[in-house]
Design a protein around this motif. Structure first.
Motif, PDB file in Angstrom:
ATOM      1  N   LEU A 183      36.974  25.279  73.233  1.00 42.51           N
ATOM      2  CA  LEU A 183      36.828  26.017  74.494  1.00 42.51           C
ATOM      3  C   LEU A 183      38.139  26.691  74.887  1.00 42.51           C
ATOM      4  O   LEU A 183      38.145  27.839  75.359  1.00 42.51           O
ATOM      5  N   LEU A 184      39.250  26.022  74.688  1.00 38.46           N
ATOM      6  CA  LEU A 184      40.556  26.643  74.953  1.00 38.46           C
ATOM      7  C   LEU A 184      40.817  27.796  73.988  1.00 38.46           C
ATOM      8  O   LEU A 184      41.406  28.811  74.366  1.00 38.46           O
ATOM      9  N   SER A 185      40.369  27.651  72.753  1.00 39.73           N
ATOM     10  CA  SER A 185      40.516  28.715  71.769  1.00 39.73           C
ATOM     11  C   SER A 185      39.773  29.972  72.220  1.00 39.73           C
ATOM     12  O   SER A 185      40.298  31.085  72.128  1.00 39.73           O
ATOM     13  N   ILE A 186      38.564  29.784  72.714  1.00 40.04           N
ATOM     14  CA  ILE A 186      37.780  30.920  73.214  1.00 40.04           C
ATOM     15  C   ILE A 186      38.464  31.525  74.435  1.00 40.04           C
ATOM     16  O   ILE A 186      38.624  32.744  74.530  1.00 40.04           O
ATOM     17  N   ARG A 187      38.879  30.681  75.354  1.00 38.08           N
ATOM     18  CA  ARG A 187      39.514  31.171  76.580  1.00 38.08           C
ATOM     19  C   ARG A 187      40.791  31.955  76.288  1.00 38.08           C
ATOM     20  O   ARG A 187      41.033  33.024  76.850  1.00 38.08           O
ATOM     21  N   ASP A 188      41.623  31.407  75.375  1.00 39.04           N
ATOM     22  CA  ASP A 188      42.949  31.982  75.144  1.00 39.04           C
ATOM     23  C   ASP A 188      43.003  32.966  73.977  1.00 39.04           C
ATOM     24  O   ASP A 188      44.027  33.613  73.771  1.00 39.04           O
ATOM     25  N   GLY A 189      41.928  33.070  73.205  1.00 34.43           N
ATOM     26  CA  GLY A 189      41.921  34.003  72.080  1.00 34.43           C
ATOM     27  C   GLY A 189      42.863  33.597  70.954  1.00 34.43           C
ATOM     28  O   GLY A 189      43.502  34.436  70.337  1.00 34.43           O
ATOM     29  N   VAL A 190      42.922  32.290  70.683  1.00 32.83           N
ATOM     30  CA  VAL A 190      43.789  31.786  69.618  1.00 32.83           C
ATOM     31  C   VAL A 190      43.047  30.713  68.832  1.00 32.83           C
ATOM     32  O   VAL A 190      42.545  29.751  69.420  1.00 32.83           O
TER      33      VAL A 190
END
Length: 117
Positions: free
Chosen positions: A52-59
Motif C-alpha cells: 500500500l505504501l508502494s502504491i501511495r509513494d510510487g516506489v
C-alpha cells in the motif's frame, strides 16, 4: 509483485518459475522486502502494508541482500524503483500448506482510469 520468498532455494526457484509462467519472463517487477525483516508471524500483513505504501509513494521497494539469478526469469527489484504503481499482488505461503494471494489497487482518479496518487 510481492513474492513470498521463503528463503529456501528450492521453494524460491519453484515460486520464480510460477511467476515467470503466469506473467512472462521478467514480465513484472518482483520484490520481497521481508528478506530484510524475516518472515515474522504476520509477514503477509507487513507485505500488504508495504504494498500500500508502494502504491501511495510510487516506489517498488528493493529485495535486500539478494543477488538476482537471471535463470529464474523474474525481474527482481534490488534497488528502489520509482514509477506509477497502481496495483500490487501479494502472495504468501505458510506451514500446513496454506497459500494466499491478495491484490491491492490504488484509488481511482476522476476520469475512471485508476491511479495511485
Amino acid at each position: 509483485m510481492f513474492a513470498d520468498a521463503v528463503g529456501d532455494p528450492g521453494l524460491d526457484r519453484i515460486e520464480a518459475a510460477a511467476l515467470a509462467a503466469v506473467f512472462g519472463r521478467s514480465g513484472v517487477p518482483v520484490t520481497a522486502p521481508k528478506a530484510l525483516t524475516g518472515r515474522l508471524y504476520a509477514g503477509a500483513a507487513l507485505d500488504v502494508a508495504t504494498a500500500l505504501l508502494s502504491i501511495r509513494d510510487g516506489v517498488v521497494p528493493p529485495t535486500p541482500g539478494i543477488v538476482p539469478a537471471p535463470e529464474h526469469g523474474i525481474d527482481l527489484v534490488t534497488e528502489p524503483r520509482h514509477g506509477d504503481v497502481r496495483t500490487a499482488l501479494i502472495v504468501a505461503r505458510g506451514h500446513g500448506g496454506f497459500n494466499s494471494a491478495l491484490v491491492v489497487r490504488g484509488p481511482r482518479t476522476g476520469n475512471g482510469t485508476g491511479g495511485s496518487r
